[in-house]
Scaffold this motif. Structure first.
Motif, PDB file in Angstrom:
ATOM      1  N   ARG A  72       0.856  -1.095  -0.110  1.00 30.78           N
ATOM      2  CA  ARG A  72       0.136   0.151   0.098  1.00 30.78           C
ATOM      3  C   ARG A  72       0.729   1.319  -0.014  1.00 30.78           C
ATOM      4  NH1 ARG A  72      -5.160   2.290   3.000  1.00 30.78           N
ATOM      5  NH2 ARG A  72      -4.641   4.198   2.880  1.00 30.78           N
TER       6      ARG A  72
ATOM      7  N   ARG B  66      -9.510   7.485   9.882  1.00 32.29           N
ATOM      8  CA  ARG B  66     -10.209   8.288   9.147  1.00 32.29           C
ATOM      9  C   ARG B  66      -9.150   8.844   7.866  1.00 32.29           C
ATOM     10  NH1 ARG B  66     -14.680  11.869   9.101  1.00 32.29           N
ATOM     11  NH2 ARG B  66     -15.393  10.918  10.602  1.00 32.29           N
ATOM     12  N   ARG B  68      -6.580   7.337   6.831  1.00 32.20           N
ATOM     13  CA  ARG B  68      -6.094   6.373   5.727  1.00 32.20           C
ATOM     14  C   ARG B  68      -7.303   6.316   4.869  1.00 32.20           C
ATOM     15  NH1 ARG B  68      -2.523   2.698   6.474  1.00 32.20           N
ATOM     16  NH2 ARG B  68      -3.988   0.953   6.517  1.00 32.20           N
ATOM     17  N   ARG B  69      -8.498   6.198   5.196  1.00 35.31           N
ATOM     18  CA  ARG B  69      -9.611   6.078   4.560  1.00 35.31           C
ATOM     19  C   ARG B  69      -9.678   7.249   3.173  1.00 35.31           C
ATOM     20  NH1 ARG B  69     -12.326   4.560   9.217  1.00 35.31           N
ATOM     21  NH2 ARG B  69     -13.538   6.631   9.381  1.00 35.31           N
ATOM     22  N   HIS B  71      -7.198   8.745   2.381  1.00 30.63           N
ATOM     23  CA  HIS B  71      -5.773   8.445   1.459  1.00 30.63           C
ATOM     24  C   HIS B  71      -6.511   7.505   0.484  1.00 30.63           C
ATOM     25  CE1 HIS B  71      -1.306   8.456   1.502  1.00 30.63           C
ATOM     26  NE2 HIS B  71      -1.758   8.501  -0.003  1.00 30.63           N
ATOM     27  N   VAL B 115     -13.155  17.920   3.977  1.00 26.85           N
ATOM     28  CA  VAL B 115     -14.384  17.679   4.926  1.00 26.85           C
ATOM     29  C   VAL B 115     -14.164  16.293   5.496  1.00 26.85           C
ATOM     30  CG1 VAL B 115     -15.950  19.307   3.556  1.00 26.85           C
ATOM     31  CG2 VAL B 115     -15.694  16.902   2.687  1.00 26.85           C
ATOM     32  N   TYR B 116     -13.210  15.265   4.973  1.00 25.75           N
ATOM     33  CA  TYR B 116     -13.257  14.080   5.219  1.00 25.75           C
ATOM     34  C   TYR B 116     -12.064  14.013   6.315  1.00 25.75           C
ATOM     35  CZ  TYR B 116     -13.738   8.836   4.745  1.00 25.75           C
ATOM     36  OH  TYR B 116     -14.000   7.629   4.683  1.00 25.75           O
ATOM     37  N   VAL B 120     -14.258  17.482  10.182  1.00 33.64           N
ATOM     38  CA  VAL B 120     -15.368  16.989   9.680  1.00 33.64           C
ATOM     39  C   VAL B 120     -16.680  17.415   9.436  1.00 33.64           C
ATOM     40  CG1 VAL B 120     -16.419  14.613   9.931  1.00 33.64           C
ATOM     41  CG2 VAL B 120     -14.245  14.761  10.630  1.00 33.64           C
ATOM     42  N   VAL B 121     -17.139  17.435   8.071  1.00 33.06           N
ATOM     43  CA  VAL B 121     -18.175  18.349   7.856  1.00 33.06           C
ATOM     44  C   VAL B 121     -19.360  17.132   7.560  1.00 33.06           C
ATOM     45  CG1 VAL B 121     -19.274  19.820   6.113  1.00 33.06           C
ATOM     46  CG2 VAL B 121     -16.926  20.369   6.812  1.00 33.06           C
ATOM     47  N   GLN B 123     -22.676  15.080   6.063  1.00 33.38           N
ATOM     48  CA  GLN B 123     -22.864  14.721   4.802  1.00 33.38           C
ATOM     49  C   GLN B 123     -23.983  15.685   4.371  1.00 33.38           C
ATOM     50  OE1 GLN B 123     -21.411  13.068   2.710  1.00 33.38           O
ATOM     51  NE2 GLN B 123     -20.705  10.946   3.565  1.00 33.38           N
ATOM     52  N   ARG B 126     -19.208  15.560   2.006  1.00 39.44           N
ATOM     53  CA  ARG B 126     -18.235  14.506   1.389  1.00 39.44           C
ATOM     54  C   ARG B 126     -18.741  13.903   0.149  1.00 39.44           C
ATOM     55  NH1 ARG B 126     -17.842  10.447   4.797  1.00 39.44           N
ATOM     56  NH2 ARG B 126     -17.720   8.635   3.315  1.00 39.44           N
ATOM     57  N   PHE B 130     -17.192  14.213  -3.614  1.00 38.57           N
ATOM     58  CA  PHE B 130     -16.662  12.773  -4.383  1.00 38.57           C
ATOM     59  C   PHE B 130     -17.383  12.808  -5.715  1.00 38.57           C
ATOM     60  CE2 PHE B 130     -17.994   8.425  -5.236  1.00 38.57           C
ATOM     61  CZ  PHE B 130     -16.765   7.666  -5.140  1.00 38.57           C
ATOM     62  N   PHE B 131     -18.502  13.171  -5.869  1.00 39.79           N
ATOM     63  CA  PHE B 131     -19.301  13.049  -6.948  1.00 39.79           C
ATOM     64  C   PHE B 131     -19.129  13.939  -8.204  1.00 39.79           C
ATOM     65  CE2 PHE B 131     -21.926   9.922  -4.659  1.00 39.79           C
ATOM     66  CZ  PHE B 131     -21.979   8.742  -5.624  1.00 39.79           C
TER      67      PHE B 131
ATOM     68  N   GLU C  48     -20.345  10.127  10.317  1.00 42.91           N
ATOM     69  CA  GLU C  48     -21.192  10.984   9.769  1.00 42.91           C
ATOM     70  C   GLU C  48     -21.961  10.456   8.382  1.00 42.91           C
ATOM     71  OE1 GLU C  48     -18.105  11.110   9.675  1.00 42.91           O
ATOM     72  OE2 GLU C  48     -17.153  11.779   7.919  1.00 42.91           O
TER      73      GLU C  48
END
Lengths: 150, 150, 150
Positions: A72, B66, B68-69, B71, B115-116, B120-121, B123, B126, B130-131, C48
């Protein structure tokens, strides 16, 4: 101009090509290394991979997880280098600086794998190899941003 | 033709170069953000990283996980953009559309990280960021497929 | 020369462009597949994201984790193919060999996803599709290294 920049007659592109190829092979080897550890420790993540009905899926073998962390780390560092190294080549940099940056990334990422996932070497071996490649990649990214901004 | 497409005199390539460089730096910054959280929470994944004999390896700190997710989400979305953005540039697209697509990806992926993994904001902050990037990348992929197919 | 190599009039580059675009779309679809499994099984990794105050974050749903493993396998294999396929194109390879290598990678990686994350097929289906793409990518990497070394 661009014709020459992406041609193998350009020593910068030639060096980039060599090290990118080497690092792709190195990354593919991580999958093999993971497979070796999975079979050695009988750690399989999917029911369809279990070789015997006595085995169960397992996710926490430290040897498997160590190779997966090293892999990773490659995804996080080598893959961004691939694109930024190519774009840096297209900014027509000094051949001396560029070739040594590519070498630094290539050699330090191979060292990173060796001290992380092959023979565990105490810190700061891994931190050093990590930061050499990170520094060289960040420098190229900055040059690329400057070339794109002005 | 291709000469011009990958030259910094092509405003589409110039914009791609700028945003690719910015996003590479942003991704490298995620490693630093992870390191900050690891030291703050004393969460280390390898025995050789433990700073004191009293510490043990730890894998479940929510602050580290968080980052790492976030990333990993970069790996899944920004890295495919790098190649598709380059190929899209080589299809000689409208400069107006292309430059705004690159901007959309660049800005929305920076917003996604903020925001991630920074503040932390709730939903759908995020999901929206993302979209936007996903939509722009998928549009470029479709254009690239059409250029390659016909 | 290079002018022609990265032009859509070069059948090798045209084929690379097509399959790279297809594989980018395929990778983006993995995010959608993960989201579908997350909502189906109510497995969310961030506070969230929870849709109801009764839910808690969850990390171990086997259906979600299966899609995530397939997605990570894409990152490990498709992303290195993207760069090595482009560099291989720049070595001016035989069109017959190159186009069939790109096809092999494209089709086998789609098959890998289908048998891993859509309909689980017993081994060696996944191993076979994995090794076809790995072998083709490693061959291209070797050619690229040779072109860069001599």
């Amino acid at each position: 101009m661009v014709l020459e920049l992406l041609s193998l007659t350009n020593p910068v592109f030639k060096s980039y090509t060599f090290w990118a190829g080497v690092l792709v092979l190195k990354m593919l080897a991580m999958s093999m290394l993971t497979a070796v550890q999975r079979f050695k420790t009988k750690t399989f993540a999917n029911p369809e991979d279990l070789m015997s009905p006595k085995l169960k899926v397992k996710f926490d073998d430290p040897n498997v997880e160590r190779v997966r962390r090293a892999h990773r780390n490659d995804l996080e560092n080598i893959l961004p280098f691939f694109i930024v190294g190519l774009l840096y080549t297209l900014t027509n940099p000094s051949a001396f600086i560029a070739i040594n940056l590519f070498r630094a990334v290539g050699i330090s990422r191979i060292a990173h794998t060796l001290v992380y996932a092959v023979v565990v070497v105490p810190q700061p071996a891994r931190a050093l190899s990590f930061f050499v490649a990170l520094g060289a990649t960040a420098y190229m990214a900055l040059q690329v941003i400057l070339a794109g901004a002005f």
